[in-house]
Motif scaffolding. Sequence first.
Motif, PDB file in Angstrom:
ATOM      1  N   ASN A  80       0.708  -1.309   0.075  1.00  0.00           N
ATOM      2  CA  ASN A  80      -0.073  -0.141   0.058  1.00  0.00           C
ATOM      3  C   ASN A  80       0.904   1.092  -0.201  1.00  0.00           C
ATOM      4  OD1 ASN A  80      -2.613   1.524   0.496  1.00  0.00           O
ATOM      5  ND2 ASN A  80      -1.787   2.009   2.403  1.00  0.00           N
ATOM      6  N   ILE A  81       2.012   1.297   1.013  1.00  0.00           N
ATOM      7  CA  ILE A  81       2.715   2.524   0.699  1.00  0.00           C
ATOM      8  C   ILE A  81       3.422   2.613  -0.281  1.00  0.00           C
ATOM      9  CG2 ILE A  81       4.781   3.445   1.802  1.00  0.00           C
ATOM     10  CD1 ILE A  81       4.177   2.215   4.308  1.00  0.00           C
ATOM     11  N   GLU A  82       3.703   1.739  -1.388  1.00  0.00           N
ATOM     12  CA  GLU A  82       4.436   1.774  -2.790  1.00  0.00           C
ATOM     13  C   GLU A  82       3.276   2.508  -3.605  1.00  0.00           C
ATOM     14  OE1 GLU A  82       7.423   1.224  -4.025  1.00  0.00           O
ATOM     15  OE2 GLU A  82       7.857   0.842  -1.955  1.00  0.00           O
ATOM     16  N   MET A  83       1.888   2.338  -3.268  1.00  0.00           N
ATOM     17  CA  MET A  83       0.867   2.996  -4.260  1.00  0.00           C
ATOM     18  C   MET A  83       0.846   4.395  -3.840  1.00  0.00           C
ATOM     19  SD  MET A  83       0.247   0.404  -6.044  1.00  0.00           S
ATOM     20  CE  MET A  83      -1.282   1.390  -7.104  1.00  0.00           C
ATOM     21  N   ILE A  84       1.119   4.573  -2.546  1.00  0.00           N
ATOM     22  CA  ILE A  84       0.946   6.076  -2.048  1.00  0.00           C
ATOM     23  C   ILE A  84       1.885   6.789  -2.734  1.00  0.00           C
ATOM     24  CG2 ILE A  84       0.991   7.594   0.186  1.00  0.00           C
ATOM     25  CD1 ILE A  84      -0.221   5.327   1.749  1.00  0.00           C
ATOM     26  N   ARG A 123       3.628   6.412  -5.378  1.00  0.00           N
ATOM     27  CA  ARG A 123       3.548   6.714  -6.806  1.00  0.00           C
ATOM     28  C   ARG A 123       2.250   7.572  -7.057  1.00  0.00           C
ATOM     29  NH1 ARG A 123       6.193   1.777  -6.413  1.00  0.00           N
ATOM     30  NH2 ARG A 123       7.171   0.892  -8.378  1.00  0.00           N
ATOM     31  N   GLY A 124       1.522   7.689  -6.303  1.00  0.00           N
ATOM     32  CA  GLY A 124       0.418   8.746  -6.370  1.00  0.00           C
ATOM     33  C   GLY A 124       0.550   9.886  -5.773  1.00  0.00           C
ATOM     34  N   SER A 125       1.675  10.256  -5.275  1.00  0.00           N
ATOM     35  CA  SER A 125       1.955  11.472  -4.406  1.00  0.00           C
ATOM     36  C   SER A 125       2.140  12.873  -4.727  1.00  0.00           C
ATOM     37  CB  SER A 125       2.901  11.183  -3.444  1.00  0.00           C
ATOM     38  OG  SER A 125       4.454  11.028  -3.949  1.00  0.00           O
ATOM     39  N   ASP A 126       2.390  12.735  -6.150  1.00  0.00           N
ATOM     40  CA  ASP A 126       2.845  14.238  -6.868  1.00  0.00           C
ATOM     41  C   ASP A 126       4.009  14.470  -6.418  1.00  0.00           C
ATOM     42  OD1 ASP A 126       2.581  16.482  -8.561  1.00  0.00           O
ATOM     43  OD2 ASP A 126       1.304  17.542  -7.148  1.00  0.00           O
ATOM     44  N   GLY A 127       5.033  13.818  -6.385  1.00  0.00           N
ATOM     45  CA  GLY A 127       6.276  14.152  -5.787  1.00  0.00           C
ATOM     46  C   GLY A 127       6.676  14.575  -4.281  1.00  0.00           C
ATOM     47  N   LEU A 128       5.692  13.692  -3.457  1.00  0.00           N
ATOM     48  CA  LEU A 128       5.703  13.609  -2.026  1.00  0.00           C
ATOM     49  C   LEU A 128       4.791  15.197  -1.606  1.00  0.00           C
ATOM     50  CD1 LEU A 128       9.377  12.902  -1.419  1.00  0.00           C
ATOM     51  CD2 LEU A 128       7.580  11.309  -1.546  1.00  0.00           C
ATOM     52  N   ARG A 129       3.873  15.492  -2.582  1.00  0.00           N
ATOM     53  CA  ARG A 129       3.110  16.550  -2.117  1.00  0.00           C
ATOM     54  C   ARG A 129       2.060  16.085  -1.445  1.00  0.00           C
ATOM     55  NH1 ARG A 129       5.820  17.912  -6.448  1.00  0.00           N
ATOM     56  NH2 ARG A 129       6.621  20.031  -6.525  1.00  0.00           N
ATOM     57  N   ASN A 159      -2.929   8.850   4.124  1.00  0.00           N
ATOM     58  CA  ASN A 159      -1.908   8.648   3.049  1.00  0.00           C
ATOM     59  C   ASN A 159      -0.702   9.774   3.530  1.00  0.00           C
ATOM     60  OD1 ASN A 159      -3.185   6.750   2.004  1.00  0.00           O
ATOM     61  ND2 ASN A 159      -3.411   7.921   0.039  1.00  0.00           N
ATOM     62  N   ASP A 160      -1.202  10.993   4.131  1.00  0.00           N
ATOM     63  CA  ASP A 160      -0.107  11.929   4.466  1.00  0.00           C
ATOM     64  C   ASP A 160       0.606  11.604   5.466  1.00  0.00           C
ATOM     65  OD1 ASP A 160      -0.964  13.670   2.259  1.00  0.00           O
ATOM     66  OD2 ASP A 160      -2.613  14.558   3.444  1.00  0.00           O
ATOM     67  N   THR A 161       0.204  10.752   6.359  1.00  0.00           N
ATOM     68  CA  THR A 161       1.353  10.256   7.556  1.00  0.00           C
ATOM     69  C   THR A 161       2.586   9.733   6.795  1.00  0.00           C
ATOM     70  OG1 THR A 161      -0.069   8.388   7.782  1.00  0.00           O
ATOM     71  CG2 THR A 161      -0.668  10.070   8.958  1.00  0.00           C
ATOM     72  N   GLN A 162       2.344   8.789   5.876  1.00  0.00           N
ATOM     73  CA  GLN A 162       3.420   8.406   5.262  1.00  0.00           C
ATOM     74  C   GLN A 162       4.317   9.293   4.546  1.00  0.00           C
ATOM     75  OE1 GLN A 162       4.177   5.076   5.633  1.00  0.00           O
ATOM     76  NE2 GLN A 162       2.328   4.883   6.845  1.00  0.00           N
ATOM     77  N   LEU A 163       3.741  10.122   3.827  1.00  0.00           N
ATOM     78  CA  LEU A 163       4.515  11.273   3.055  1.00  0.00           C
ATOM     79  C   LEU A 163       5.073  12.189   3.705  1.00  0.00           C
ATOM     80  CD1 LEU A 163       1.699  12.026  -0.003  1.00  0.00           C
ATOM     81  CD2 LEU A 163       3.816  10.309   0.132  1.00  0.00           C
ATOM     82  N   TYR A 175      15.975   8.431  -7.838  1.00  0.00           N
ATOM     83  CA  TYR A 175      14.846   7.881  -6.986  1.00  0.00           C
ATOM     84  C   TYR A 175      13.679   7.438  -7.720  1.00  0.00           C
ATOM     85  CZ  TYR A 175      17.447   8.971  -2.829  1.00  0.00           C
ATOM     86  OH  TYR A 175      18.449   9.317  -2.073  1.00  0.00           O
ATOM     87  N   GLY A 176      13.401   8.227  -9.041  1.00  0.00           N
ATOM     88  CA  GLY A 176      12.127   8.067  -9.719  1.00  0.00           C
ATOM     89  C   GLY A 176      10.697   8.388  -8.930  1.00  0.00           C
ATOM     90  N   ASP A 177       9.859   7.969  -9.491  1.00  0.00           N
ATOM     91  CA  ASP A 177       8.509   8.459  -8.556  1.00  0.00           C
ATOM     92  C   ASP A 177       8.116   7.454  -7.603  1.00  0.00           C
ATOM     93  OD1 ASP A 177       7.488   6.332 -10.014  1.00  0.00           O
ATOM     94  OD2 ASP A 177       5.911   7.269 -10.803  1.00  0.00           O
ATOM     95  N   ALA A 178       8.930   6.446  -7.452  1.00  0.00           N
ATOM     96  CA  ALA A 178       8.300   5.378  -6.284  1.00  0.00           C
ATOM     97  C   ALA A 178       9.272   5.407  -5.239  1.00  0.00           C
ATOM     98  CB  ALA A 178       8.441   4.144  -6.832  1.00  0.00           C
ATOM     99  N   TYR A 179      10.682   6.137  -5.343  1.00  0.00           N
ATOM    100  CA  TYR A 179      11.531   6.325  -4.289  1.00  0.00           C
ATOM    101  C   TYR A 179      12.095   4.796  -4.076  1.00  0.00           C
ATOM    102  CZ  TYR A 179      10.120  11.021  -4.498  1.00  0.00           C
ATOM    103  OH  TYR A 179       9.810  12.273  -4.900  1.00  0.00           O
ATOM    104  N   LEU A 180      12.883   4.549  -2.924  1.00  0.00           N
ATOM    105  CA  LEU A 180      13.258   3.327  -2.522  1.00  0.00           C
ATOM    106  C   LEU A 180      12.220   2.417  -2.038  1.00  0.00           C
ATOM    107  CD1 LEU A 180      16.977   4.381  -1.095  1.00  0.00           C
ATOM    108  CD2 LEU A 180      16.169   3.629  -3.554  1.00  0.00           C
ATOM    109  N   PRO A 181      12.683   0.992  -2.008  1.00  0.00           N
ATOM    110  CA  PRO A 181      11.766   0.009  -1.408  1.00  0.00           C
ATOM    111  C   PRO A 181      11.511   0.077   0.288  1.00  0.00           C
ATOM    112  CG  PRO A 181      13.120  -0.971  -2.754  1.00  0.00           C
ATOM    113  CD  PRO A 181      13.624   0.348  -2.456  1.00  0.00           C
ATOM    114  N   ARG A 182      12.630   0.955   0.808  1.00  0.00           N
ATOM    115  CA  ARG A 182      12.544   1.247   2.170  1.00  0.00           C
ATOM    116  C   ARG A 182      13.825   2.060   2.694  1.00  0.00           C
ATOM    117  NH1 ARG A 182      11.556   0.981   7.022  1.00  0.00           N
ATOM    118  NH2 ARG A 182      11.065  -0.947   8.329  1.00  0.00           N
TER     119      ARG A 182
END
Length: 322
Positions: free
Chosen positions: A6-10, A12-18, A36-40, A195-202
């Motif tokens: 789920n965090i990977e999906m967040i 990818r859809g974050s508009d550059g962590l916004r 979702n913002d608690t992850q970003l 990093y791309g739009d998904a950043y790192l796995p961890r």
Amino acid sequence: MNALSNIEMIKRGSDGLRGTLRESLADPVTGALRENDTQLIKFHGSYQQDDRDLREERRLAKLEPAYSFMIRTRLPGGVATPAQWLALDAIAQAYAQRGLRITTRQTIQLHGVIKRELKATLQAIHQTLLDTVAACGDVNRNVVVAVNPLTSALHAQVYAQAATLSEALLPKTRAYHEIWLDRERVCGGEDDLLYGDAYLPRKFKIGFAIPPRNDIDVFAQDLGFVAILENGQLRGYDICAGGGMGMTHGDTRTYPRLAEVVGFVEPRQIEAVARAVIETQRDFGDRSDRKHARLKYTIDDRGIGWFKWEVERRAGFALQTA
């Protein structure tokens, strides 16, 4: 291919962590952010928390948890000026209900900042010429370095390389500057080739050690640089990869692991090698299970020989024999 977490999906859809951080911060009804913002917000250097001692009392009173935020500075090697230390102390007294703490990774955290004062706190930190960018989240974290750059000219040289590497590995998104510092959004210039739009796995951790001391536990880092001297001069670094002491109780797929020495590089090559290692983890790390997503698992799943070959291919040169 396994399903993304789920965090990977967040991400990818974050508009550059916004994400919807602006809207979350502006909501006066709750002391929390949207889910979702608690992850970003972690990528901006903060975690949402709540006071565990008050949970049951507030639950019985039908109140939401007593939410607050931890803020972590990005402070390579733990180096701050006396003026910055005093300023952070004053900021903590003004905004952090639970004070200021020094961490095991050579940085400083402020605890107990409430949501409506988050922005003012981050702006105050910015005024000290420090920041919290990428201090948390699935990116390269605070770079740790052999203690005290004033010990010798060598220590100063290694610290300077570590601080430069920390800057070079920052995410390219301008989300931090827009949300916290009120900068305007500009078109273009945000393609993040690292990093791309998904950043790192961890999370990803880097450390620099100067023998004979191992004061930063270099073999516990995802990527470690061990300074090698020749006639009192810095010849280069042995490269260690795949360290990490974390594990999940009862999950045999997770385990502690010491990093392995995979080669030697000259000082001018460290950024290229660091980027190659991060790119390898970005492309091959486990994005379906965060408990199995550190570099140590990527290396063990595919083999240290494969890992070294992949890093050399991406860096564009062979690692010398350690």
